[in-house]
Design a protein around this motif. Structure first.
Motif, PDB file in Angstrom:
ATOM      1  N   SER A   1       5.933 -12.474   5.102  1.00  0.00           N
ATOM      2  CA  SER A   1       5.877 -11.459   4.062  1.00  0.00           C
ATOM      3  C   SER A   1       6.747 -11.827   2.878  1.00  0.00           C
TER       4      SER A   1
ATOM      5  N   ARG B   1       4.977 -14.778   0.931  1.00  0.00           N
ATOM      6  CA  ARG B   1       3.698 -14.457   0.327  1.00  0.00           C
ATOM      7  C   ARG B   1       3.915 -13.580  -0.904  1.00  0.00           C
TER       8      ARG B   1
ATOM      9  N   SER C   1       3.495 -10.782  -3.646  1.00  0.00           N
ATOM     10  CA  SER C   1       2.929  -9.445  -3.546  1.00  0.00           C
ATOM     11  C   SER C   1       3.077  -8.741  -4.890  1.00  0.00           C
TER      12      SER C   1
ATOM     13  N   ARG D   1       5.228  -2.500  -6.469  1.00  0.00           N
ATOM     14  CA  ARG D   1       4.647  -1.154  -6.382  1.00  0.00           C
ATOM     15  C   ARG D   1       4.441  -0.520  -7.745  1.00  0.00           C
TER      16      ARG D   1
ATOM     17  N   ARG E   1       1.120 -10.381  -9.315  1.00  0.00           N
ATOM     18  CA  ARG E   1       1.299 -10.994  -7.994  1.00  0.00           C
ATOM     19  C   ARG E   1       1.935 -12.377  -8.114  1.00  0.00           C
TER      20      ARG E   1
ATOM     21  N   SER F   1       5.616 -12.347  -9.527  1.00  0.00           N
ATOM     22  CA  SER F   1       6.627 -11.781  -8.630  1.00  0.00           C
ATOM     23  C   SER F   1       7.369 -12.864  -7.839  1.00  0.00           C
TER      24      SER F   1
END
Length: 205
Positions: free
Chosen positions: A7, A10, A12, A15, A91, A94
């Protein structure tokens, strides 16, 4: 433990940007009604006339319009293209930029895009769309990638392809889509490049 590591590695979407996407889609759905569309345009679009002699719909609209115009879009295609680009860029960026910094970049790029649009364009038509802010993310990503390459002693030639694609995309959109606000794209991209050049990237190892 492995799931936690995967996680972390990867990329992401922060939010806050998922929230922006949801908000833009919600606003578009709500403004499918002609009456609500007209109200939203009058109160939220970027109007050049509001910096001249036209009376605003409410106090402070001359300021708030630089933020609200990014949540309005000209149609389903305009919305879909922008939200897809926003998702992909948020994405990938980040990996090198923290969520709070990305949000600040997005807001600054949107405001600068609006300012440059009104400065360079003599069009009387209102401006809508998140394109300027999205180009800010793209500009920052290119600038950060350039800094990383230089820090490693690498060549900037590797960035020639992405930069060329970025330029050609803007040219293609300008030619293909009528009344596109290329000035806003330029302003957002320049803001992103400057912020990306100054930002100290964090890299996930």
């Amino acid at each position: 433990m492995t799931d936690r590591i995967d996680s972390f590695l990867r990329p992401s979407v922060p939010r806050a940007f998922m929230g922006v996407i949801v908000a833009c889609v919600a606003v578009h759905l709500l403004t499918l009604s002609p009456a609500l569309r007209e109200w939203a345009m009058l109160h939220g679009a970027l109007w050049p006339q509001l910096l001249q002699d036209v009376r605003p719909m409410f106090p402070g609209q001359q300021v708030t319009m630089f933020l609200t115009y990014g949540f309005l879009h000209g149609g389903l295609l305009h919305l879909g293209m922008n939200m897809l680009a926003l998702y992909v860029l948020a994405r990938s960026l980040s990996v090198a930029m923290r969520g709070g910094a990305m949000v600040a970049l997005y807001v600054v790029a949107q405001v600068v895009a609006g300012v440059v649009q009104l400065w360079l364009s003599d069009s009387p038509y209102p401006v809508v769309g998140a394109s300027g802010a999205i180009f800010g993310l793209a500009g920052a990503e290119i600038a950060i990638a350039a800094r990383i390459q230089l820090a490693k002693g690498g060549s900037l030639r590797l960035l020639a392809g992405p930069v060329l694609q970025f330029v050609l995309l803007n040219v293609a959109l300008t030619l293909a889509v009528p009344n596109i606000a290329w000035q806003a794209h330029l302003g957002g991209a320049l803001a992103g490049v400057v912020i990306g050049a100054l930002y100290r990237p964090r890299l996930r190892r």
